[in-house]
Design a protein around this motif. Structure first.
Motif, PDB file in Angstrom:
ATOM      1  N   THR A  21      75.142  32.793 -50.639  1.00  0.00           N
ATOM      2  CA  THR A  21      75.722  33.444 -49.460  1.00  0.00           C
ATOM      3  C   THR A  21      76.525  34.680 -49.845  1.00  0.00           C
ATOM      4  OG1 THR A  21      77.515  31.849 -49.621  1.00  0.00           O
ATOM      5  CG2 THR A  21      75.847  31.427 -47.919  1.00  0.00           C
ATOM      6  N   TYR A  22      77.274  34.571 -50.950  1.00  0.00           N
ATOM      7  CA  TYR A  22      78.115  35.711 -51.340  1.00  0.00           C
ATOM      8  C   TYR A  22      77.897  36.142 -52.789  1.00  0.00           C
ATOM      9  CZ  TYR A  22      80.724  35.548 -46.966  1.00  0.00           C
ATOM     10  OH  TYR A  22      81.088  35.615 -45.653  1.00  0.00           O
ATOM     11  N   GLU A  23      76.742  35.775 -53.357  1.00  0.00           N
ATOM     12  CA  GLU A  23      76.474  36.197 -54.740  1.00  0.00           C
ATOM     13  C   GLU A  23      75.047  36.689 -54.845  1.00  0.00           C
ATOM     14  OE1 GLU A  23      77.034  32.861 -57.283  1.00  0.00           O
ATOM     15  OE2 GLU A  23      79.203  33.120 -57.380  1.00  0.00           O
ATOM     16  N   ILE A  24      74.870  37.918 -55.323  1.00  0.00           N
ATOM     17  CA  ILE A  24      73.518  38.419 -55.552  1.00  0.00           C
ATOM     18  C   ILE A  24      73.101  38.159 -57.003  1.00  0.00           C
ATOM     19  CG2 ILE A  24      74.112  40.817 -56.132  1.00  0.00           C
ATOM     20  CD1 ILE A  24      71.275  39.641 -53.822  1.00  0.00           C
ATOM     21  N   LEU A  25      74.100  37.946 -57.858  1.00  0.00           N
ATOM     22  CA  LEU A  25      73.814  37.635 -59.264  1.00  0.00           C
ATOM     23  C   LEU A  25      74.248  36.198 -59.512  1.00  0.00           C
ATOM     24  CD1 LEU A  25      75.613  40.766 -60.786  1.00  0.00           C
ATOM     25  CD2 LEU A  25      73.249  40.632 -60.037  1.00  0.00           C
ATOM     26  N   LYS A  26      73.444  35.438 -60.261  1.00  0.00           N
ATOM     27  CA  LYS A  26      73.828  34.053 -60.550  1.00  0.00           C
ATOM     28  C   LYS A  26      74.602  34.022 -61.858  1.00  0.00           C
ATOM     29  CE  LYS A  26      70.166  31.466 -58.302  1.00  0.00           C
ATOM     30  NZ  LYS A  26      68.810  31.024 -58.464  1.00  0.00           N
ATOM     31  N   PRO A  27      75.867  33.619 -61.831  1.00  0.00           N
ATOM     32  CA  PRO A  27      76.652  33.657 -63.083  1.00  0.00           C
ATOM     33  C   PRO A  27      75.994  32.883 -64.213  1.00  0.00           C
ATOM     34  CG  PRO A  27      77.806  32.413 -61.336  1.00  0.00           C
ATOM     35  CD  PRO A  27      76.640  33.089 -60.712  1.00  0.00           C
ATOM     36  N   GLU A  28      75.364  31.754 -63.886  1.00  0.00           N
ATOM     37  CA  GLU A  28      74.775  30.932 -64.962  1.00  0.00           C
ATOM     38  C   GLU A  28      73.660  31.670 -65.700  1.00  0.00           C
ATOM     39  OE1 GLU A  28      74.808  30.231 -61.744  1.00  0.00           O
ATOM     40  OE2 GLU A  28      72.927  29.330 -61.037  1.00  0.00           O
ATOM     41  N   ASP A  29      73.000  32.628 -65.047  1.00  0.00           N
ATOM     42  CA  ASP A  29      71.966  33.399 -65.751  1.00  0.00           C
ATOM     43  C   ASP A  29      72.566  34.301 -66.827  1.00  0.00           C
ATOM     44  OD1 ASP A  29      69.936  32.238 -64.371  1.00  0.00           O
ATOM     45  OD2 ASP A  29      69.665  33.869 -62.931  1.00  0.00           O
ATOM     46  N   PHE A  30      73.883  34.548 -66.712  1.00  0.00           N
ATOM     47  CA  PHE A  30      74.562  35.411 -67.692  1.00  0.00           C
ATOM     48  C   PHE A  30      75.494  34.580 -68.580  1.00  0.00           C
ATOM     49  CE2 PHE A  30      73.360  37.795 -63.981  1.00  0.00           C
ATOM     50  CZ  PHE A  30      72.764  38.924 -64.523  1.00  0.00           C
ATOM     51  N   GLY A  31      75.321  33.260 -68.527  1.00  0.00           N
ATOM     52  CA  GLY A  31      76.170  32.373 -69.324  1.00  0.00           C
ATOM     53  C   GLY A  31      77.602  32.341 -68.815  1.00  0.00           C
ATOM     54  N   LEU A  32      77.805  32.642 -67.555  1.00  0.00           N
ATOM     55  CA  LEU A  32      79.165  32.714 -67.008  1.00  0.00           C
ATOM     56  C   LEU A  32      79.360  31.649 -65.930  1.00  0.00           C
ATOM     57  CD1 LEU A  32      79.394  36.596 -66.885  1.00  0.00           C
ATOM     58  CD2 LEU A  32      80.479  35.067 -68.527  1.00  0.00           C
ATOM     59  N   THR A  33      80.578  31.560 -65.418  1.00  0.00           N
ATOM     60  CA  THR A  33      80.955  30.475 -64.525  1.00  0.00           C
ATOM     61  C   THR A  33      81.544  31.027 -63.240  1.00  0.00           C
ATOM     62  OG1 THR A  33      81.511  29.251 -66.514  1.00  0.00           O
ATOM     63  CG2 THR A  33      82.323  28.352 -64.462  1.00  0.00           C
ATOM     64  N   ARG A  34      81.271  30.335 -62.182  1.00  0.00           N
ATOM     65  CA  ARG A  34      81.793  30.722 -60.862  1.00  0.00           C
ATOM     66  C   ARG A  34      83.132  30.020 -60.604  1.00  0.00           C
ATOM     67  NH1 ARG A  34      77.755  28.459 -58.662  1.00  0.00           N
ATOM     68  NH2 ARG A  34      76.599  30.395 -58.676  1.00  0.00           N
ATOM     69  N   TYR A  35      84.065  30.729 -59.948  1.00  0.00           N
ATOM     70  CA  TYR A  35      85.344  30.124 -59.575  1.00  0.00           C
ATOM     71  C   TYR A  35      85.629  30.355 -58.115  1.00  0.00           C
ATOM     72  CZ  TYR A  35      86.063  30.045 -64.598  1.00  0.00           C
ATOM     73  OH  TYR A  35      85.907  29.822 -65.939  1.00  0.00           O
ATOM     74  N   VAL A  36      86.365  29.398 -57.510  1.00  0.00           N
ATOM     75  CA  VAL A  36      86.922  29.645 -56.177  1.00  0.00           C
ATOM     76  C   VAL A  36      88.431  29.557 -56.310  1.00  0.00           C
ATOM     77  CG1 VAL A  36      87.145  28.748 -53.843  1.00  0.00           C
ATOM     78  CG2 VAL A  36      84.906  28.832 -54.934  1.00  0.00           C
ATOM     79  N   SER A  37      89.092  30.611 -55.874  1.00  0.00           N
ATOM     80  CA  SER A  37      90.543  30.685 -55.983  1.00  0.00           C
ATOM     81  C   SER A  37      91.146  30.096 -54.699  1.00  0.00           C
ATOM     82  CB  SER A  37      90.888  32.166 -56.165  1.00  0.00           C
ATOM     83  OG  SER A  37      92.143  32.442 -55.689  1.00  0.00           O
ATOM     84  N   ILE A  38      92.125  29.160 -54.837  1.00  0.00           N
ATOM     85  CA  ILE A  38      92.607  28.505 -53.604  1.00  0.00           C
ATOM     86  C   ILE A  38      94.117  28.580 -53.369  1.00  0.00           C
ATOM     87  CG2 ILE A  38      90.685  26.859 -53.396  1.00  0.00           C
ATOM     88  CD1 ILE A  38      92.474  24.711 -54.545  1.00  0.00           C
ATOM     89  N   GLY A  39      94.908  29.002 -54.353  1.00  0.00           N
ATOM     90  CA  GLY A  39      96.364  28.919 -54.183  1.00  0.00           C
ATOM     91  C   GLY A  39      96.973  30.147 -53.538  1.00  0.00           C
ATOM     92  N   HIS A  40      96.417  30.586 -52.431  1.00  0.00           N
ATOM     93  CA  HIS A  40      96.899  31.820 -51.797  1.00  0.00           C
ATOM     94  C   HIS A  40      96.809  31.692 -50.284  1.00  0.00           C
ATOM     95  CE1 HIS A  40      92.677  32.535 -51.087  1.00  0.00           C
ATOM     96  NE2 HIS A  40      92.490  32.143 -52.336  1.00  0.00           N
ATOM     97  N   ARG A  41      97.375  32.675 -49.585  1.00  0.00           N
ATOM     98  CA  ARG A  41      97.473  32.566 -48.117  1.00  0.00           C
ATOM     99  C   ARG A  41      96.137  32.769 -47.406  1.00  0.00           C
ATOM    100  NH1 ARG A  41     100.437  38.256 -47.822  1.00  0.00           N
ATOM    101  NH2 ARG A  41     102.309  37.030 -48.178  1.00  0.00           N
ATOM    102  N   LEU A  42      95.118  33.261 -48.120  1.00  0.00           N
ATOM    103  CA  LEU A  42      93.805  33.471 -47.491  1.00  0.00           C
ATOM    104  C   LEU A  42      92.896  32.256 -47.658  1.00  0.00           C
ATOM    105  CD1 LEU A  42      93.037  37.124 -48.702  1.00  0.00           C
ATOM    106  CD2 LEU A  42      94.420  36.369 -46.756  1.00  0.00           C
ATOM    107  N   THR A  43      93.443  31.163 -48.211  1.00  0.00           N
ATOM    108  CA  THR A  43      92.619  29.992 -48.488  1.00  0.00           C
ATOM    109  C   THR A  43      92.216  29.284 -47.192  1.00  0.00           C
ATOM    110  OG1 THR A  43      92.441  28.199 -50.094  1.00  0.00           O
ATOM    111  CG2 THR A  43      94.412  28.217 -48.738  1.00  0.00           C
ATOM    112  N   GLY A  44      91.298  28.324 -47.282  1.00  0.00           N
ATOM    113  CA  GLY A  44      90.866  27.573 -46.100  1.00  0.00           C
ATOM    114  C   GLY A  44      90.681  26.107 -46.468  1.00  0.00           C
ATOM    115  N   TRP A  45      90.607  25.259 -45.451  1.00  0.00           N
ATOM    116  CA  TRP A  45      90.593  23.809 -45.729  1.00  0.00           C
ATOM    117  C   TRP A  45      89.346  23.352 -46.448  1.00  0.00           C
ATOM    118  CZ3 TRP A  45      87.438  19.823 -43.825  1.00  0.00           C
ATOM    119  CH2 TRP A  45      86.539  20.177 -42.812  1.00  0.00           C
ATOM    120  N   ASN A  46      88.229  24.075 -46.258  1.00  0.00           N
ATOM    121  CA  ASN A  46      86.998  23.654 -46.937  1.00  0.00           C
ATOM    122  C   ASN A  46      87.128  23.781 -48.458  1.00  0.00           C
ATOM    123  OD1 ASN A  46      84.762  23.123 -44.806  1.00  0.00           O
ATOM    124  ND2 ASN A  46      85.879  24.925 -44.069  1.00  0.00           N
ATOM    125  N   ALA A  47      87.756  24.893 -48.892  1.00  0.00           N
ATOM    126  CA  ALA A  47      87.954  25.087 -50.338  1.00  0.00           C
ATOM    127  C   ALA A  47      88.936  24.047 -50.865  1.00  0.00           C
ATOM    128  CB  ALA A  47      88.474  26.492 -50.601  1.00  0.00           C
TER     129      ALA A  47
END
Ligand SMILES: CC(=O)SCCNC(=O)CCNC(=O)[C@H](O)C(C)(C)COP(=O)(O)OP(=O)(O)OC[C@H]1O[C@@H](n2cnc3c(N)ncnc32)[C@H](O)[C@@H]1OP(=O)(O)O
Ligand SMILES: O=C(O)CCC(=O)C(=O)O
Ligand SMILES: [Zn+2]
Length: 463
Positions: A357-383
């Motif tokens: 939905t929000y990634e055109i590049l897959k981090p795992e194809d580059f040996g990298l990792t995806r993160y979701v940041s949650i400790g901020h005022r823009l966070t939501g209950w799903n995260a």
């Protein structure tokens, strides 16, 4: 601290949730967008390349990696022999087709480094880059290179203020140099420096001449970074109709166009793109290897994955960044500080459902990792719910929403670390379990948090 720079681990006090690389949704309720129908719909992209783009080489190109030539022209660059060899080996292991080296006429060390790299037995072809001059050509062919890139300025600026030669002289010398290099049985390319400020008739005439005498490639150079994608398309496409040989392009990034221009050049029929790691070169440099890879991966991931060892990109960028004493820019494609970190609640929810939905590049194809940041005022209950589940806590959706409101209240004062968020969720969960807390009881939650803080402080004093 960046999640991706230098190493790929998030420090425990970062307000990040690590999301598994596989695009498996984290719970079944969130599974709906990944149905076959929706995937099929995503594929029907009206902007995707069309069959009628018959000139396009987006999925058929070669990289001429010039970190060890153009990159050495970066103000901060000084590469000793060991560093040059390390960079050449890394680029070769990544899979670039060509490695271009500084002219052996530049200095004795440049000459002996060039000869040493030729002896490494790399898979990539080794090129060196010289002026359109027989003295340089004679030195170049003795180094053991697989090919020689010859350049001379054709714009009125360079003809008047650089070498002072007219088109007749340029053409004569180009023929002499090309025939000499060809006679040694190695590749030769002829390029017109400052092509986009050169007269089109002069350009086409000299390219056509060198094509007829059997040059392997002609090169177009946006030496001052003045070209835009439409101009690049027009010139490459016109040239494609004039010469039969391959077409290389070298694009400076003075106005930030270098990646877009490279992409457009391939669409118009260019076959070879010059890059350098992190884009280093004269002034702000040229098309960066990583940015070009990101752009071409987005167009055809399977082709790019099959051709290059993508997980090596970060290591190569770190190697070069260290050698020239710069940091990886925070907005660098793929390896930038937060290239795969998602923050806003709307994004986080969708990413948890389906990373595409929000990634055109897959981090795992580059040996990298995806993160979701949650400790901020823009966070939501799903995260937050995803973190609750990772911690193995059992909370209802109403309780997760209540806890999220508290995170937002605290984050309005300062960003919360991952530890802060985790303790809040544990305290909240404990309160619900013990019956001391119910949804909406703000005072009770504050009391529990204060008590937790006192206990934590006591523990620290006691230990
Ligand atoms: C746009 C680009 O990036 S092109 C690549 C740039 N790369 C380099 O410059 C490599 C590093 N350069 C060097 O080590 C030196 O400049 C050398 C060895 C090439 C030449 O050094 P010098 O002989 O001291 O000349 P200098 O650098 O002052 O001037 C360049 C000379 O090359 C001539 N020249 C410039 N471009 C070209 C060209 N493309 N083809 C032929 N001659 C050229 C100039 O007229 C000038 O000649 P002159 O000595 O008769 O005045
Ligand atoms: O040889 C070429 O094509 C490019 C030379 C160069 O570095 C430039 O023109 O910026
Ligand atoms: Zn250049």
């Amino acid at each position: 601290m960046c999640p991706h720079q230098n190493d790929n681990t998030t420090p425990s006090n970062e307000p990040m949730v690590h999301i598994p690389a596989a695009s498996t949704p984290l719970n079944s309720k969130q599974n709906t967008p990944s149905t076959a129908a929706s995937v099929e719909k995503q594929k029907q992209n009206p902007y995707a390349p069309r069959a009628s783009d018959f000139l396009s080489n987006i999925s058929n190109f070669n990289i001429i990696e010039s970190t060890l030539r153009e990159g050495e022209q970066f103000a901060n660059a000084f590469f000793d022999t060991k560093t040059k060899i390390a960079i050449a080996k890394a680029l070769d292991a990544f899979g670039v087709e060509y490695i271009e080296l500084t002219s052996p006429a530049a200095s004795e060390q440049s000459r002996s480094d060039c000869a040493a790299i030729c002896k490494l037995g790399l898979k990539a072809k080794i090129l060196t880059h010289i002026r359109c001059h027989m003295d340089d050509a004679r030195i170049a062919v003795e180094t053991g290179v697989d090919g020689v890139d010859v350049v001379i300025g054709t714009s009125s600026f360079l003809r008047e203020f650089s070498h002072g030669k007219d088109m007749a002289y340029i053409t004569r010398t180009a023929i002499e140099v090309i025939e000499f290099v060809k006679s040694k049985g190695i590749e030769v390319r002829f390029s017109s420096e400052d092509s986009f400020r050169s007269d089109l008739v002069d350009l086409l005439s000299i390219y056509s001449t060198v094509d007829k005498i059997g040059v392997n490639r002609v090169g177009i150079a946006d030496t001052v970074g003045c070209a835009n994608p439409r101009q690049v398309y027009d010139l490459v496409r016109t040239l494609r109709g004039v010469v039969g040989c391959d077409i290389e392009i070298h694009l400076h990034n003075d106005t930030g166009m270098a990646i877009a221009n490279a992409y457009t050049a391939l669409e118009a029929g260019a076959t070879h793109i010059d890059t350098s790691v992190l884009g280093i070169g004269e002034r702000v440099g040229i098309t960066p290897l990583g940015g070009l890879i990101a752009c071409l991966y987005a167009a055809n991931p399977e082709y790019v994955k099959a051709k290059y060892n993508l997980p090596m990109l970060r290591e190569i960028e770190n190697l070069v960044a260290e050698a020239v004493e710069v940091n990886i820019p925070f907005m660098n494609p793929i390896t930038g500080y937060c290239a795969f970190t998602h923050k806003a609640g709307i994004h986080a929810k969708a990413i948890l459902n389906n990373p595409s939905t929000y990634e055109i590049l897959k981090p795992e194809d580059f040996g990298l990792t995806r993160y979701v940041s949650i400790g901020h005022r823009l966070t939501g209950w799903n995260a937050v719910k995803s973190r609750v589940e990772q911690l193995g806590l059992k909370l209802t959706d109403a309780e997760v929403k209540d806890a999220t409101n508290k995170i937002k209240e605290l984050a309005d004062v300062r960003t919360q670390s991952m530890d802060d968020v985790d303790s809040l969720l544990r305290v909240y969960h404990g309160g619900i379990e013990s019956g001391e807390l119910e949804v909406g009881q703000k005072e009770a939650l504050d009391r529990l948090l204060r008590r937790h803080q006192r206990e934590a402080k006591g523990d620290r004093v006691g230990s």
